[in-house]
Design a protein around this motif. Structure first.
Motif, PDB file in Angstrom:
ATOM      1  N   UNK A   1      -7.445   7.158   0.599  1.00 32.16           N
ATOM      2  CA  UNK A   1      -7.342   5.720   0.335  1.00 32.16           C
ATOM      3  C   UNK A   1      -7.181   4.939   1.638  1.00 32.16           C
ATOM      4  N   UNK A   2      -8.027   3.933   1.807  1.00 32.77           N
ATOM      5  CA  UNK A   2      -7.911   3.024   2.949  1.00 32.77           C
ATOM      6  C   UNK A   2      -7.087   1.814   2.523  1.00 32.77           C
ATOM      7  N   UNK A   3      -6.020   1.555   3.248  1.00 32.66           N
ATOM      8  CA  UNK A   3      -5.185   0.415   2.921  1.00 32.66           C
ATOM      9  C   UNK A   3      -4.021   0.317   3.896  1.00 32.66           C
ATOM     10  N   UNK A   4      -3.782  -0.863   4.459  1.00 29.42           N
ATOM     11  CA  UNK A   4      -4.565  -2.084   4.278  1.00 29.42           C
ATOM     12  C   UNK A   4      -6.018  -1.899   4.737  1.00 29.42           C
TER      13      UNK A   4
ATOM     14  N   UNK B   1       0.816  -1.208   0.000  1.00 26.05           N
ATOM     15  CA  UNK B   1       0.000   0.000   0.000  1.00 26.05           C
ATOM     16  C   UNK B   1       0.854   1.264   0.000  1.00 26.05           C
ATOM     17  N   UNK B   2       2.026   1.182   0.620  1.00 26.37           N
ATOM     18  CA  UNK B   2       2.952   2.317   0.542  1.00 26.37           C
ATOM     19  C   UNK B   2       3.398   2.524  -0.899  1.00 26.37           C
ATOM     20  N   UNK B   3       3.752   1.441  -1.574  1.00 26.92           N
ATOM     21  CA  UNK B   3       4.158   1.535  -2.980  1.00 26.92           C
ATOM     22  C   UNK B   3       2.994   2.016  -3.852  1.00 26.92           C
TER      23      UNK B   3
ATOM     24  N   UNK C   1       2.870   5.211  -6.381  1.00 20.61           N
ATOM     25  CA  UNK C   1       2.477   5.161  -7.798  1.00 20.61           C
ATOM     26  C   UNK C   1       1.365   6.162  -8.091  1.00 20.61           C
ATOM     27  N   UNK C   2       0.384   6.242  -7.201  1.00 21.46           N
ATOM     28  CA  UNK C   2      -0.736   7.163  -7.424  1.00 21.46           C
ATOM     29  C   UNK C   2      -0.267   8.611  -7.443  1.00 21.46           C
TER      30      UNK C   2
ATOM     31  N   UNK D   1      -6.044  -1.949  10.643  1.00 21.26           N
ATOM     32  CA  UNK D   1      -5.103  -3.040  10.392  1.00 21.26           C
ATOM     33  C   UNK D   1      -3.676  -2.514  10.430  1.00 21.26           C
ATOM     34  N   UNK D   2      -3.458  -1.342   9.839  1.00 26.35           N
ATOM     35  CA  UNK D   2      -2.115  -0.777   9.781  1.00 26.35           C
ATOM     36  C   UNK D   2      -1.562  -0.536  11.174  1.00 26.35           C
TER      37      UNK D   2
END
Length: 330
Positions: free
Chosen positions: A282-285, A262-264, A268-269, A321-322
């Protein structure tokens, strides 16, 4: 609007088109504890046929009995209150101290239920205002959900299209997530252009599309009642959807993957035409930390986070989660 309320309105429209009498009952105010929140709806048709709910069942039984014994006698809207006395609260199954006020509206073609449904089918947010003295109804499109308001002269309710969930990827986890979302009354779309994943994928009630994810996001015109989750682990598909989804008013945009992935992904975004604020959405993880390991458990975690954000529940970082996985490393 959830599918229960939509079912109530559709049933009313069907009864009216068949020339049958019916009443629409709406919870307009509650005091103390009550089984159903304000805005909950119930429809009663000829013979006491019923769809929807305004209580745990006992108030429905009383309303049905009145129709069965006396028919439809109301010509104009009326406000009813249940649970003022301790005896009523016990009789109608209300919690201790609970009181509920209902607006009972005899319906007719002039009630504009069919017009309301047509506007909802166009994914429009609609304010319906009922004049209590005459029963006349007005419908206007609005941009903000103002909920329910009751004055001495008017009852206004806001009706919106169903909550929508777009899932990128037709893998095993998508099936579990879609099943849970359907049970929570979301309108679910699965997008995956890969034939090897979609050839045998089928879940009743879910729309399956094969177009490229970014095209689907644009075509769906995602609004504040929409959520997007990318589950393919393939940047060529997930990132395409996220690039467009983060520009919309979708209340939730998330992607599965490890913290590193998710960092990568965020890096990219950032190379495209997204602002830092959009990327921060953005939610991630994805998901709320429940120690999930299997696809069904992960699907529960993801849907729990979506529902919490939909209901505007403040999210403590300890539940993410993070944060939880970072804590385990310290």
């Amino acid at each position: 609007m959830d599918s229960v309320d939509l079912e109530v309105l559709k049933t009313c429209a069907l009864w009216l088109s068949d020339g049958k009498q019916c009443e629409l009952i709406t919870v307009v105010k509650t005091w103390g504890s009550s089984p159903r929140p304000e805005g909950s709806m119930l429809a009663i048709g000829e013979g006491g046929l019923v769809v929807g709910s305004v209580s745990g069942g006992c108030i429905e039984d009383d309303l049905i009995q009145q129709v069965q014994e006396h028919g439809f006698q109301r010509k104009l809207p009326e406000l009813l209150t249940y649970g003022i006395t301790a005896d009523q609260a016990h009789r109608f199954g209300l919690p201790c101290g609970g009181t509920i006020q209902l607006a009972v509206e005899p319906l007719a073609p002039e009630s504009r239920v069919a017009d309301l449904l047509q506007m909802l089918a166009q994914h429009r947010l609609v304010r319906r205002t009922l004049e209590l003295a005459s029963g006349s109804v007005s419908l206007i499109e609005v941009t903000t959900d103002h909920g329910l308001s009751l004055t001495s002269t008017h009852l206004s309710t806001t009706h919106g299209p169903r909550w929508r969930l777009l899932v990128i990827g037709a893998g095993q986890m998508s099936r579990f997530l879609a099943s849970i979302a359907l049970g929570l009354e979301f309108e679910v779309t699965i997008c995956d252009p890969r034939e090897e994943y979609t050839e045998t994928w089928h879940l009743p009630g879910v729309r399956l599309v094969h177009e490229m994810p970014d095209d689907v996001v644009v075509a769906m015109q995602l609004d504040s009642r929409s959520a997007v989750v990318a589950l393919t682990h393939d940047p060529k598909l997930d990132d395409m959807a996220l690039l467009e989804a983060l520009k919309t008013d979708a209340f939730y945009v998330g992607a599965i993957g490890s913290r590193l992935n998710n960092t990568k992904r965020r890096e990219r975004l950032a190379l495209f035409d997204l602002t830092a604020e959009q990327i921060a959405r953005l939610h991630g993880p994805v998901g709320i930390y429940i120690g999930s390991k299997t696809p069904p458990e992960i699907a529960v975690s993801i849907m729990a986070e979506i529902i919490a954000i939909k209901n505007q529940v403040p999210q403590a970082s300890v539940m993410s989660v993070l944060h939880a996985k970072q804590s385990q490393l310290t």
